[in-house]
Design a protein around this motif. Sequence first.
Motif, PDB file in Angstrom:
ATOM      1  N   TRP A 112       0.828  -1.214   0.000  1.00  0.00           N
ATOM      2  CA  TRP A 112       0.000   0.000   0.000  1.00  0.00           C
ATOM      3  C   TRP A 112       0.858   1.259   0.000  1.00  0.00           C
ATOM      4  O   TRP A 112       0.570   2.227  -0.715  1.00  0.00           O
ATOM      5  N   MET A 113       1.957   1.245   0.789  1.00  0.00           N
ATOM      6  CA  MET A 113       2.849   2.405   0.852  1.00  0.00           C
ATOM      7  C   MET A 113       3.552   2.630  -0.488  1.00  0.00           C
ATOM      8  O   MET A 113       3.737   3.779  -0.921  1.00  0.00           O
ATOM      9  N   ILE A 114       3.941   1.524  -1.143  1.00  0.00           N
ATOM     10  CA  ILE A 114       4.603   1.654  -2.444  1.00  0.00           C
ATOM     11  C   ILE A 114       3.647   2.268  -3.464  1.00  0.00           C
ATOM     12  O   ILE A 114       4.002   3.200  -4.214  1.00  0.00           O
ATOM     13  N   ILE A 115       2.414   1.731  -3.470  1.00  0.00           N
ATOM     14  CA  ILE A 115       1.414   2.264  -4.404  1.00  0.00           C
ATOM     15  C   ILE A 115       1.113   3.720  -4.089  1.00  0.00           C
ATOM     16  O   ILE A 115       1.043   4.580  -4.996  1.00  0.00           O
ATOM     17  N   ARG A 116       0.935   4.025  -2.813  1.00  0.00           N
ATOM     18  CA  ARG A 116       0.588   5.391  -2.406  1.00  0.00           C
ATOM     19  C   ARG A 116       1.681   6.382  -2.793  1.00  0.00           C
ATOM     20  O   ARG A 116       1.397   7.474  -3.318  1.00  0.00           O
ATOM     21  N   MET A 117       2.938   5.991  -2.557  1.00  0.00           N
ATOM     22  CA  MET A 117       4.034   6.911  -2.862  1.00  0.00           C
ATOM     23  C   MET A 117       4.182   7.096  -4.369  1.00  0.00           C
ATOM     24  O   MET A 117       4.449   8.203  -4.851  1.00  0.00           O
ATOM     25  N   THR A 118       3.989   6.001  -5.106  1.00  0.00           N
ATOM     26  CA  THR A 118       4.095   6.094  -6.569  1.00  0.00           C
ATOM     27  C   THR A 118       3.031   7.033  -7.125  1.00  0.00           C
ATOM     28  O   THR A 118       3.305   7.877  -7.998  1.00  0.00           O
ATOM     29  N   VAL A 119       1.811   6.883  -6.634  1.00  0.00           N
ATOM     30  CA  VAL A 119       0.721   7.760  -7.077  1.00  0.00           C
ATOM     31  C   VAL A 119       1.037   9.209  -6.751  1.00  0.00           C
ATOM     32  O   VAL A 119       0.835  10.134  -7.563  1.00  0.00           O
ATOM     33  N   THR A 120       1.568   9.446  -5.530  1.00  0.00           N
ATOM     34  CA  THR A 120       1.893  10.818  -5.104  1.00  0.00           C
ATOM     35  C   THR A 120       2.964  11.435  -6.007  1.00  0.00           C
ATOM     36  O   THR A 120       2.880  12.615  -6.399  1.00  0.00           O
ATOM     37  N   ILE A 121       4.000  10.638  -6.336  1.00  0.00           N
ATOM     38  CA  ILE A 121       5.096  11.146  -7.173  1.00  0.00           C
ATOM     39  C   ILE A 121       4.588  11.568  -8.543  1.00  0.00           C
ATOM     40  O   ILE A 121       4.916  12.662  -9.046  1.00  0.00           O
ATOM     41  N   GLN A 174       8.945  13.284 -10.385  1.00  0.00           N
ATOM     42  CA  GLN A 174       9.810  12.272 -10.970  1.00  0.00           C
ATOM     43  C   GLN A 174      11.283  12.668 -10.923  1.00  0.00           C
ATOM     44  O   GLN A 174      12.165  11.804 -10.895  1.00  0.00           O
ATOM     45  N   SER A 175      11.527  13.965 -10.875  1.00  0.00           N
ATOM     46  CA  SER A 175      12.927  14.422 -10.829  1.00  0.00           C
ATOM     47  C   SER A 175      13.611  14.020  -9.528  1.00  0.00           C
ATOM     48  O   SER A 175      14.834  13.939  -9.460  1.00  0.00           O
ATOM     49  N   ASN A 176      12.838  13.801  -8.484  1.00  0.00           N
ATOM     50  CA  ASN A 176      13.401  13.400  -7.182  1.00  0.00           C
ATOM     51  C   ASN A 176      13.289  11.885  -6.961  1.00  0.00           C
ATOM     52  O   ASN A 176      13.320  11.412  -5.821  1.00  0.00           O
TER      53      ASN A 176
END
Length: 651
Positions: A42-51, A57-59
């Motif tokens: 869930w954290m991986i998905i959440r962070m990916t969506v946020t990025i 994407q630059s960070n």
Amino acid sequence: MRAILNGLGFEKQSKYVRDYFYITNMRASIYMSIVVIVLEVWMIIRMTVTIFRDNLQSNMMHYLEKYYINYFILTFTGMIMLLFAVRFMRGKKDNRYLCTVVKWVFTLVCIYFGIKISLNDYSKGEQILTFLTMELFSLCLLTWKPYIAFVLASVSYVYFYYRMNEMVAVNTGEVGATVATQINFFIMWISTMMVCIANYNNTRVQALKDENLEKVNTHLSKISVEDELTGIHNMVYFRNEAEKVLTYVTTDRENAIFLFFDIENFKSYNEKYGFHEGNELLIKAAHMIEDSFKGSLVSRFSDDHFVVLTRIDGAKNIIGQLSGEIKRLQREVHLELKCGAYKPVGDEADVSLACDRARFACNSIKKHYDRTLRIYDKSLEDKFQLKHYIVNNIDNAIANGYIKVYYQPVVSTQNGCICGLEALARWEDPNYGLLSPGAFIEILEEYRQIYKLDKYIIEAVCKDYRDASDNKKPFAPVSLNFSRLDFELCDIVGYLCETVEKYGVPKNYIDIEITESALTDQQDFLPSAIKSLRSFGYKVWLDDFGSGYSSLNVLKDYQFDVLKIDMKFLSGFKDDEKTRPILENIVSLTKQLHMLSLTEGVETAEQFAFLETIGCDRAQGYLFSKPVPIEKLRERIAAGELKISPEYVNL
């Protein structure tokens, strides 16, 4: 001091306890790893969506280093832990050392993840909940020995605090943790340790309790099919296996025969040389019979009696040889081996009936020193007429008052006073004289007539109570023996309630005894019947515990108020060194299960003193009184031979 060290994990654990902890941790690892995997995905998905939503994407390298790598590492180790734990719970025998290594790695990764993420959060002024969550997951959901948990918690807390103390606090702008943070941090460490210690000791206590129950259950399971004294099979095993043999298609029924052996004059031998020598003789005789009938079913029937299911061919010669071997064991007391034989007719498969008939045949040649073997024939059939008489005349006996209630006292081990009575039936027949329960109880059960007797006893006891109450006579609470068939053949619970109400008997004056063997039949109606009895306010006793059918599943599946220990446990009390620890453990078990303990068959003051020493609550036996009519019991109380508890002197 030792208790403290044990509570902290500094003890040598048995294999059972170690396995119990291992299984507990494997089970907990499944829950823990699933939660961790779900959260991290869930954290991986959440962070990916946020990025991607915020065009960050630059960070990506920053997020990869700070978060993604940690998420992936934790998810991967969680999957490995889940795989090993699930395989173990499904019975896969993976290397336990490797599983332990995986558990340690998973734990350390969880703690590292908590520190890493929480340091990032703290630097931004956020809470350190990830660290606390991972500490609780790793050290509290899993069960660790307290000293190991102490090391893990202390190292992780100290390291995390050291790193946090080097950082600039967002709320103060100063380097180092505030006093409030230091205090809270210490409290969190203390709390974690308290939970770890409590969790470990709760699991340890349960493991020791289960281990004790398994030991007792293993022992009772063994003695349920094996005669404790001789080591050969007992009648439970014999009946079960004999029934199977008689129903096998391949069994040559024409050549099958039941043999019943009796060592004549054994009682005299026992009296002259003592129980120890008598037991030694029984052991030798048992193994002689077993060795002589190899490949046949051999069992100790009771006392100095043995039964065999074998082939007719050659049996007579073997019996003759056995008789000679038994004679060679005699000393000054003459010993004879008597044998009765019964050949099943047609499709007969009633093992108990076959053994009874073989026993009748054996008894018929007692004191006939010129005969060793007697085969059951028509001339012995007349002895079975009593069975038919009992079945055909039970109604008449009840109507004419031939059935009498005899009472046997139950005494308290604390003061030796009568605290209860057991109601027992006696049949005073005009033709056969006084019949003991052994002469008619089993017959009435066999012919499903037992409920008539038990209903009669209920009313007779209630009448006796009413008479005692009206005339200010002594009367103690009475236990009634219920057959399993009572619950099947009639509404015995409803009848009991109606009769008690009719005569105004308080519920605490009526207890119900149910034999352990009745419960092993696993009838669906028994659990609800027992529950109903207790809901109505009656105490329910487990009778004859340890009589040969014992299973601790009975104690697990049912709720009882009193555990009545079978009198067989006191047989050979002086000589059998196993008797005392077994009784002591059973009494201890009753206390753990919040039941009262009662031992029957007490015949000597030494036995009574021992029961008092081990904390057995009640005792019953010939040391105090045989079953007697109520009038005789009152006479003995009035004469001072027996004492009754003060609350029961005058109702």
